[in-house]
Design a protein around this motif. Structure first.
Motif, PDB file in Angstrom:
ATOM      1  N   HIS A  84       3.706   5.525 -18.032  1.00  0.00           N
ATOM      2  CA  HIS A  84       3.773   6.909 -18.505  1.00  0.00           C
ATOM      3  C   HIS A  84       3.681   7.907 -17.358  1.00  0.00           C
ATOM      4  N   PHE A  85       3.031   7.487 -16.258  1.00  0.00           N
ATOM      5  CA  PHE A  85       2.955   8.354 -15.078  1.00  0.00           C
ATOM      6  C   PHE A  85       2.769   7.464 -13.852  1.00  0.00           C
ATOM      7  N   LEU A  86       3.030   8.058 -12.696  1.00  0.00           N
ATOM      8  CA  LEU A  86       2.963   7.319 -11.438  1.00  0.00           C
ATOM      9  C   LEU A  86       1.967   8.005 -10.508  1.00  0.00           C
ATOM     10  N   VAL A  87       1.360   7.215  -9.645  1.00  0.00           N
ATOM     11  CA  VAL A  87       0.392   7.753  -8.684  1.00  0.00           C
ATOM     12  C   VAL A  87       0.661   7.082  -7.348  1.00  0.00           C
ATOM     13  N   SER A  88       0.605   7.879  -6.279  1.00  0.00           N
ATOM     14  CA  SER A  88       0.735   7.246  -4.965  1.00  0.00           C
ATOM     15  C   SER A  88      -0.367   7.760  -4.054  1.00  0.00           C
ATOM     16  N   PRO A  89      -0.763   6.962  -3.065  1.00  0.00           N
ATOM     17  CA  PRO A  89      -1.841   7.398  -2.181  1.00  0.00           C
ATOM     18  C   PRO A  89      -1.420   8.533  -1.262  1.00  0.00           C
ATOM     19  N   GLY A  90      -0.123   8.603  -0.926  1.00  0.00           N
ATOM     20  CA  GLY A  90       0.361   9.649  -0.033  1.00  0.00           C
ATOM     21  C   GLY A  90       1.544  10.378  -0.630  1.00  0.00           C
ATOM     22  N   LEU A  91       2.096  11.307   0.149  1.00  0.00           N
ATOM     23  CA  LEU A  91       3.219  12.128  -0.325  1.00  0.00           C
ATOM     24  C   LEU A  91       4.491  11.642   0.356  1.00  0.00           C
ATOM     25  N   ALA A  94      10.854  10.738  -0.868  1.00  0.00           N
ATOM     26  CA  ALA A  94      11.831   9.828  -1.501  1.00  0.00           C
ATOM     27  C   ALA A  94      11.258   9.269  -2.807  1.00  0.00           C
ATOM     28  N   VAL A  95       9.987   8.962  -2.784  1.00  0.00           N
ATOM     29  CA  VAL A  95       9.334   8.431  -3.993  1.00  0.00           C
ATOM     30  C   VAL A  95       9.240   9.520  -5.062  1.00  0.00           C
ATOM     31  N   VAL A  96       8.902  10.736  -4.628  1.00  0.00           N
ATOM     32  CA  VAL A  96       8.823  11.849  -5.589  1.00  0.00           C
ATOM     33  C   VAL A  96      10.204  12.108  -6.199  1.00  0.00           C
ATOM     34  N   GLY A  97      11.233  12.097  -5.346  1.00  0.00           N
ATOM     35  CA  GLY A  97      12.592  12.343  -5.837  1.00  0.00           C
ATOM     36  C   GLY A  97      13.022  11.301  -6.859  1.00  0.00           C
ATOM     37  N   ARG A  98      12.719  10.056  -6.578  1.00  0.00           N
ATOM     38  CA  ARG A  98      13.093   8.968  -7.490  1.00  0.00           C
ATOM     39  C   ARG A  98      12.354   9.118  -8.831  1.00  0.00           C
ATOM     40  N   SER A  99      11.091   9.508  -8.772  1.00  0.00           N
ATOM     41  CA  SER A  99      10.310   9.707 -10.010  1.00  0.00           C
ATOM     42  C   SER A  99      10.896  10.855 -10.817  1.00  0.00           C
ATOM     43  N   ASN A 100      11.256  11.935 -10.109  1.00  0.00           N
ATOM     44  CA  ASN A 100      11.842  13.088 -10.799  1.00  0.00           C
ATOM     45  C   ASN A 100      13.137  12.682 -11.498  1.00  0.00           C
ATOM     46  N   ARG A 101      13.961  11.924 -10.788  1.00  0.00           N
ATOM     47  CA  ARG A 101      15.239  11.515 -11.391  1.00  0.00           C
ATOM     48  C   ARG A 101      15.010  10.610 -12.595  1.00  0.00           C
ATOM     49  N   ALA A 102      13.924   9.837 -12.550  1.00  0.00           N
ATOM     50  CA  ALA A 102      13.621   8.949 -13.688  1.00  0.00           C
ATOM     51  C   ALA A 102      12.940   9.720 -14.820  1.00  0.00           C
ATOM     52  N   GLY A 103      12.524  10.943 -14.530  1.00  0.00           N
ATOM     53  CA  GLY A 103      11.869  11.749 -15.573  1.00  0.00           C
ATOM     54  C   GLY A 103      10.440  11.311 -15.877  1.00  0.00           C
ATOM     55  N   VAL A 104       9.804  10.655 -14.887  1.00  0.00           N
ATOM     56  CA  VAL A 104       8.413  10.218 -15.090  1.00  0.00           C
ATOM     57  C   VAL A 104       7.534  10.992 -14.099  1.00  0.00           C
ATOM     58  N   PRO A 105       6.467  11.642 -14.579  1.00  0.00           N
ATOM     59  CA  PRO A 105       5.657  12.459 -13.666  1.00  0.00           C
ATOM     60  C   PRO A 105       4.934  11.614 -12.625  1.00  0.00           C
ATOM     61  N   ILE A 106       4.818  12.193 -11.438  1.00  0.00           N
ATOM     62  CA  ILE A 106       4.113  11.494 -10.348  1.00  0.00           C
ATOM     63  C   ILE A 106       3.017  12.389  -9.790  1.00  0.00           C
ATOM     64  N   ILE A 107       1.910  11.761  -9.434  1.00  0.00           N
ATOM     65  CA  ILE A 107       0.785  12.459  -8.799  1.00  0.00           C
ATOM     66  C   ILE A 107       0.627  11.846  -7.413  1.00  0.00           C
ATOM     67  N   PRO A 108       1.204  12.497  -6.394  1.00  0.00           N
ATOM     68  CA  PRO A 108       1.071  11.939  -5.047  1.00  0.00           C
ATOM     69  C   PRO A 108      -0.237  12.369  -4.393  1.00  0.00           C
ATOM     70  N   GLY A 109      -0.669  11.577  -3.442  1.00  0.00           N
ATOM     71  CA  GLY A 109      -1.915  11.886  -2.742  1.00  0.00           C
ATOM     72  C   GLY A 109      -1.699  12.842  -1.588  1.00  0.00           C
ATOM     73  N   VAL A 110      -2.675  13.726  -1.390  1.00  0.00           N
ATOM     74  CA  VAL A 110      -2.669  14.655  -0.257  1.00  0.00           C
ATOM     75  C   VAL A 110      -4.085  14.726   0.311  1.00  0.00           C
ATOM     76  N   THR A 111      -4.160  15.222   1.552  1.00  0.00           N
ATOM     77  CA  THR A 111      -5.483  15.388   2.162  1.00  0.00           C
ATOM     78  C   THR A 111      -5.639  16.736   2.857  1.00  0.00           C
ATOM     79  N   SER A 112      -4.565  17.530   2.941  1.00  0.00           N
ATOM     80  CA  SER A 112      -4.612  18.713   3.812  1.00  0.00           C
ATOM     81  C   SER A 112      -3.741  19.840   3.266  1.00  0.00           C
TER      82      SER A 112
END
Ligand SMILES: O=C[C@H](O)COP(=O)(O)O
Ligand SMILES: CC(=O)C(=O)O
Length: 213
Positions: A84-91, A94-112
């Motif tokens: 239902h959703f995706l999570v990644s440790p970093g930003l 390419a991964v965000v773009g692929r998730s957007n095209r698939a229509g599945v929300p992604i929560i990428p990791g950030v630190t700064s």
């Protein structure tokens, strides 16, 4: 689905590392029974995609995320499994773009701030802070509120039952992730009662009026 709204309702997201997909359905039912119907199943084991597929298919009401999504191939595997959703440790754009095209929300990791601004430029407003305690903890997430009032966070990494309430008090924290509710050893040992009890405790910690009554 409004993912931020769902996560703000759930408040705590068990981060799962599962070695045997046969454990996915009992684990999912345990979380639902405890009143914490959400799991982020990390792509850290070969069983992850099958575990997600079984949870989605066989555990009604469970919100199932895929974690540790590091590549476009991981996005495809998670989406094919029905995450239902995706999570990644970093930003990773390419991964965000692929998730957007698939229509599945992604929560990428950030630190700064630089990473937050890169994520905002990709249209994202719900981000993971990872590894939350190691990169600055609660003072860091609170410091992000002034310059980035439109961004909310799911801090993960080093958060425990003892510290989660303080994190959840921060208005820009939608939910916290953590592996303490269902550790790798808990799952491998099929300690469903222990997991149920830690998930129930998490629900109480996430609901201040209940916790203090
Ligand atoms: O790699 C870390 C997990 O995503 C969650 O962190 P944790 O084990 O400190 O709760
Ligand atoms: C840690 C983390 O963000 C993940 O594994 O998805």
């Amino acid at each position: 689905m409004d993912l931020e709204k769902s996560l703000r309702g759930l408040r705590i997201v068990p981060v799962i590392e599962i070695a045997d997909a046969d454990d996915a359905v009992p684990l999912g039912h345990t979380l639902v029974e405890a009143g914490l119907p959400v799991a982020e199943v990390t792509f850290r084991t070969p069983a992850a995609a099958e575990a997600i597929a079984r949870m989605v298919r066989e555990v009604p009401g469970l919100l199932v995320g895929a974690g540790t999504v590091l590549s476009e191939a991981d996005v495809d595997a998670a989406v094919d499994a029905g995450a239902h959703f995706l999570v990644s440790p970093g930003l990773n754009p390419a991964v965000v773009g692929r998730s957007n095209r698939a229509g599945v929300p992604i929560i990428p990791g950030v630190t700064s701030p630089t990473e937050i601004e890169a994520a905002r430029a990709l249209g994202l407003r719900l981000l993971k802070l990872f590894p939350a305690e190691a990169v600055g903890g609660l003072p860091l997430v609170k410091a992000f509120a002034a310059p980035y009032p439109d961004v909310t966070f799911m801090p993960t990494g080093g958060i425990t039952a003892s510290t989660v309430e303080a994190w959840l008090d921060a208005p820009n924290v939608a939910a916290c992730g953590g592996s303490w509710i269902a550790t790798k050893a808990d799952i491998a040992g099929r300690r469903w009662d222990d997991i149920r009890s830690k998930a129930s405790q998490a629900v109480r910690l996430a609901s201040p009026s209940v916790a203090s009554s």
